[in-house]
Design a protein around this motif. Sequence first.
Motif, PDB file in Angstrom:
ATOM      1  N   ILE A 154     -53.815   4.841-109.728  1.00  0.00           N
ATOM      2  CA  ILE A 154     -54.365   4.887-108.358  1.00  0.00           C
ATOM      3  C   ILE A 154     -55.881   5.066-108.407  1.00  0.00           C
ATOM      4  CG2 ILE A 154     -54.396   6.201-106.204  1.00  0.00           C
ATOM      5  CD1 ILE A 154     -51.445   6.903-106.733  1.00  0.00           C
ATOM      6  N   ALA A 155     -56.340   6.017-109.221  1.00  0.00           N
ATOM      7  CA  ALA A 155     -57.777   6.302-109.318  1.00  0.00           C
ATOM      8  C   ALA A 155     -58.547   5.084-109.830  1.00  0.00           C
ATOM      9  CB  ALA A 155     -58.007   7.496-110.242  1.00  0.00           C
ATOM     10  N   THR A 156     -57.980   4.381-110.793  1.00  0.00           N
ATOM     11  CA  THR A 156     -58.650   3.211-111.366  1.00  0.00           C
ATOM     12  C   THR A 156     -58.786   2.103-110.333  1.00  0.00           C
ATOM     13  OG1 THR A 156     -57.684   3.737-113.523  1.00  0.00           O
ATOM     14  CG2 THR A 156     -58.586   1.545-113.249  1.00  0.00           C
ATOM     15  N   ARG A 157     -57.758   1.879-109.546  1.00  0.00           N
ATOM     16  CA  ARG A 157     -57.813   0.825-108.537  1.00  0.00           C
ATOM     17  C   ARG A 157     -58.808   1.166-107.431  1.00  0.00           C
ATOM     18  NH1 ARG A 157     -51.230   0.079-108.706  1.00  0.00           N
ATOM     19  NH2 ARG A 157     -51.219  -0.927-110.762  1.00  0.00           N
ATOM     20  N   ILE A 158     -58.892   2.430-107.083  1.00  0.00           N
ATOM     21  CA  ILE A 158     -59.892   2.843-106.093  1.00  0.00           C
ATOM     22  C   ILE A 158     -61.291   2.602-106.637  1.00  0.00           C
ATOM     23  CG2 ILE A 158     -60.841   4.814-104.836  1.00  0.00           C
ATOM     24  CD1 ILE A 158     -58.007   5.964-104.724  1.00  0.00           C
ATOM     25  N   ASP A 159     -61.521   2.971-107.902  1.00  0.00           N
ATOM     26  CA  ASP A 159     -62.841   2.780-108.521  1.00  0.00           C
ATOM     27  C   ASP A 159     -63.206   1.304-108.613  1.00  0.00           C
ATOM     28  OD1 ASP A 159     -63.436   5.465-108.935  1.00  0.00           O
ATOM     29  OD2 ASP A 159     -62.311   5.527-110.813  1.00  0.00           O
ATOM     30  N   CYS A 160     -62.218   0.476-108.908  1.00  0.00           N
ATOM     31  CA  CYS A 160     -62.482  -0.942-109.140  1.00  0.00           C
ATOM     32  C   CYS A 160     -62.725  -1.699-107.846  1.00  0.00           C
ATOM     33  CB  CYS A 160     -61.314  -1.561-109.909  1.00  0.00           C
ATOM     34  SG  CYS A 160     -61.565  -3.294-110.355  1.00  0.00           S
ATOM     35  N   PHE A 161     -61.972  -1.398-106.813  1.00  0.00           N
ATOM     36  CA  PHE A 161     -62.000  -2.232-105.615  1.00  0.00           C
ATOM     37  C   PHE A 161     -62.620  -1.570-104.391  1.00  0.00           C
ATOM     38  CE2 PHE A 161     -58.248  -3.633-108.133  1.00  0.00           C
ATOM     39  CZ  PHE A 161     -58.734  -4.887-108.476  1.00  0.00           C
TER      40      PHE A 161
END
Length: 432
Positions: free
Chosen positions: A381-388
């Motif tokens: 979840i954290a990675t997708r928030i950071d990426c997009f």
Amino acid sequence: MALYMLYEAASGYSLFLAHGLDEIGQNTEAVRGSVSDMNRFGKVVQLVAFHPFESALDALNQCNSVSEGVMTDELRNFLELNLPKVKEGKKPKFSLGVSDHKIGSHISEVTKIPCQSNEFVLELLRGVRLHFDRFIKDLKPGDLEKAQLGLGHSYSRAKVKFNVNRVDNMVIQAISLLDTLDKDVNSFSMRFREWYSWHFPELVKIVNDNYLFAKVAKFIEDKSKLSEDKLPELTEVLGDEDKAKEVIEAAKASMGQDLNPVDMINIQMFAQRVMELAEYRKNIHEYLIEKMNGIAPNLAALIGEIVGARLISHAGSLTNLAKCPSSTLQILGAEKALFRALKTRGNTPKYGLIFHSSFIGRASARNKGRMARYLANKCSIATRIDCFAENGTNVFGEKLREQVEERLDFYDKGVAPRKNIDVMKSAMETAI
């Protein structure tokens, strides 16, 4: 059915008509053999229309659109103007060959023109690309090469410039360099400790830290010259007066051998190198922390900068990591163990790189697998928030970290954690 072909050159759009296909047949091998011969290929493929780009900037914009599978208004007007008109309600008696099925899908969706992109069409387009300068009579020698070179450079620069995740390359390089430096610093420190111990063997037991050992050895140099007068300076180096006194006492009764001046100079130079390498390693670590907080603040807040950087490096990029399901992220770094388990039908690994997180270490033995699964879910979840996400903030990472802490308490003490939807609502309110 007539076959038209769209070719996107560096200098403009061109439309070709493939006629007399019976001469070479609908056979890829036959086409491949006829491509090299212009006299034979020119009888099969004929130029219908050519639309040059207005400028280098226009060529770049058109190239970017085509690469993303988007038909521009300019391309649509070019096709509608030069392709046969299709009466409403009737099926077209021609098809359009394109090099990429994505742009073909968009053309078909918008204009209802049937498009195809198969090996046969690609071979014909390869022939067009090979003999393109002979089809366009107005091109001067060298014009096409200059246009291709200029567009290639502009396109590459634009891709690097507009890639929002391009800076994750810095994280990948930094964490790789940090791992290399760790190995080098350890190897050099062990070599230096062994080397200097021939002269002052008692110092190894007194000073355990590698960096501090090199610093003290650099200060002491020849143990026979170490006296009570240097106690304040040695205390400043060690940061402990008792240890400084112990070093001085050990130097008086040391069993080490004496070294000649040349050997001592080499040892001191090596000590300086070890200290510089350790300091550089510290600077790289600070640089990595700064970069991670700018690139993936939520992932860094959740699992730490070092583990987060290792995950990004192992996945190849932040985007690749964001595309990974949590089950894949959980075992990133344990691929060998996974395939070995699948081959031997044994137990599959429960965690990979995320094992280095403090959360896994704090969980009890029977809950480590469950904790790894839950942590991987939150990392995803954290990675997708950071990426997009458009705005960089670590609010979500902090909230996700709180959830992981609550989950640990739930496993250990049975305290019920908050629901995910409530935590995310709280994070959204804070972020806004």
